[in-house]
Design a protein around this motif. Structure first.
Motif, short mmCIF file in Angstrom:
data_model
loop_
_atom_site.label_atom_id
_atom_site.label_comp_id
_atom_site.label_asym_id
_atom_site.label_seq_id
_atom_site.Cartn_x
_atom_site.Cartn_y
_atom_site.Cartn_z
N ALA A 17 2.55 6.86 -6.70
CA ALA A 17 1.55 7.73 -7.34
C ALA A 17 1.79 9.19 -6.97
O ALA A 17 1.75 10.07 -7.84
CB ALA A 17 0.15 7.31 -6.93
N LYS A 64 -11.65 3.30 1.72
CA LYS A 64 -10.97 2.23 1.01
C LYS A 64 -12.03 1.25 0.52
O LYS A 64 -13.00 1.00 1.23
CB LYS A 64 -10.02 1.47 1.94
CG LYS A 64 -8.77 2.19 2.30
CD LYS A 64 -7.95 1.28 3.21
CE LYS A 64 -6.60 1.84 3.52
NZ LYS A 64 -5.84 0.93 4.38
N PRO A 65 -11.86 0.67 -0.62
CA PRO A 65 -10.77 0.96 -1.58
C PRO A 65 -11.06 2.28 -2.29
O PRO A 65 -12.21 2.65 -2.51
CB PRO A 65 -10.83 -0.21 -2.53
CG PRO A 65 -12.24 -0.68 -2.49
CD PRO A 65 -12.74 -0.39 -1.11
N PHE A 66 -10.02 2.98 -2.66
CA PHE A 66 -10.16 4.24 -3.38
C PHE A 66 -9.44 4.09 -4.70
O PHE A 66 -8.56 3.26 -4.86
CB PHE A 66 -9.59 5.41 -2.59
CG PHE A 66 -8.19 5.19 -2.08
CD1 PHE A 66 -7.09 5.38 -2.89
CD2 PHE A 66 -7.99 4.80 -0.77
CE1 PHE A 66 -5.81 5.17 -2.41
CE2 PHE A 66 -6.70 4.59 -0.28
CZ PHE A 66 -5.61 4.78 -1.10
N ASN A 67 -9.86 4.91 -5.67
CA ASN A 67 -9.12 4.88 -6.93
C ASN A 67 -8.05 5.97 -6.89
O ASN A 67 -8.11 6.88 -6.07
CB ASN A 67 -10.05 4.98 -8.15
CG ASN A 67 -10.67 6.33 -8.33
OD1 ASN A 67 -9.99 7.36 -8.24
ND2 ASN A 67 -11.96 6.37 -8.60
N LEU A 68 -7.10 5.84 -7.76
CA LEU A 68 -5.94 6.72 -7.76
C LEU A 68 -6.34 8.18 -7.99
O LEU A 68 -5.79 9.08 -7.33
CB LEU A 68 -4.94 6.26 -8.82
CG LEU A 68 -3.58 6.90 -8.80
CD1 LEU A 68 -2.91 6.79 -7.44
CD2 LEU A 68 -2.70 6.26 -9.86
N ASP A 69 -7.26 8.43 -8.88
CA ASP A 69 -7.68 9.81 -9.13
C ASP A 69 -8.29 10.44 -7.88
O ASP A 69 -8.02 11.61 -7.59
CB ASP A 69 -8.68 9.89 -10.29
CG ASP A 69 -8.02 9.67 -11.63
OD1 ASP A 69 -6.80 9.89 -11.75
OD2 ASP A 69 -8.74 9.28 -12.58
N ASP A 70 -9.10 9.69 -7.15
CA ASP A 70 -9.69 10.22 -5.91
C ASP A 70 -8.60 10.57 -4.90
O ASP A 70 -8.66 11.62 -4.25
CB ASP A 70 -10.66 9.22 -5.28
CG ASP A 70 -11.94 9.07 -6.06
OD1 ASP A 70 -12.24 9.94 -6.92
OD2 ASP A 70 -12.67 8.09 -5.82
N THR A 91 0.84 -1.20 0.00
CA THR A 91 0.00 0.00 0.00
C THR A 91 0.87 1.25 0.00
O THR A 91 0.62 2.19 -0.76
CB THR A 91 -0.94 0.00 1.22
OG1 THR A 91 -1.75 -1.17 1.18
CG2 THR A 91 -1.81 1.24 1.26
#
Length: 129
Positions: free
Chosen positions: A23, A104-110, A16
């Motif tokens: 990112a 969670k889970p979250f996307n990268l853009d968020d 994680t």
């Protein structure tokens, strides 16, 4: 895209941490990491971050209590984003020291939008999205 922001990521799951750190680094942030609240406090004492991104379930001291401690120790200007799968916390009223709860889970853009918004509010430099 250039960001001026020092982000401290606190999580005890190496995969994680690597995902988030990669990112954020790719998005122009300086990223430091800590596996638990105790080591996070050492990192914060060495250099105050612009934002703390902490898992709720940390060994030793949970992320929400770390956020409260930082707030009470005069670091209320450092936003703390808590990452959690606990829907009750995500929908709860704001707690001392917690700027935002990221479900969670979250996307990268968020994740990137959330970090950028809170660094900007905290006075981070040159944050553009």
């Amino acid at each position: 895209m250039q960001h001026a922001g020092d982000i401290l990521v606190i999580d005890d799951h190496p995969a994680t941490v690597e995902f988030i750190a990669d990112a954020l680094t790719d998005d122009g942030y300086t990223v430091r990491t800590a596996p638990d609240a105790a080591r996070a406090r050492v990192a914060i004492a060495e250099r105050q971050p612009d934002l703390v991104l902490a898992d709720l379930h940390l060994p030793g001291k949970p992320g929400d209590l770390l956020a409260r401690d930082l707030h009470n120790d005069g670091l209320a200007d450092v936003p703390v984003i808590i990452m959690t799968a606990d829907a009750r916390l995500v929908s709860a009223q704001p707690m001392d020291g917690i700027a935002f709860c990221l479900a969670k889970p979250f996307n990268l853009d968020d994740l990137l939008h959330c970090v950028a918004a809170h660094v900007r509010r905290a006075g981070g430099m040159n944050v553009e999205r």
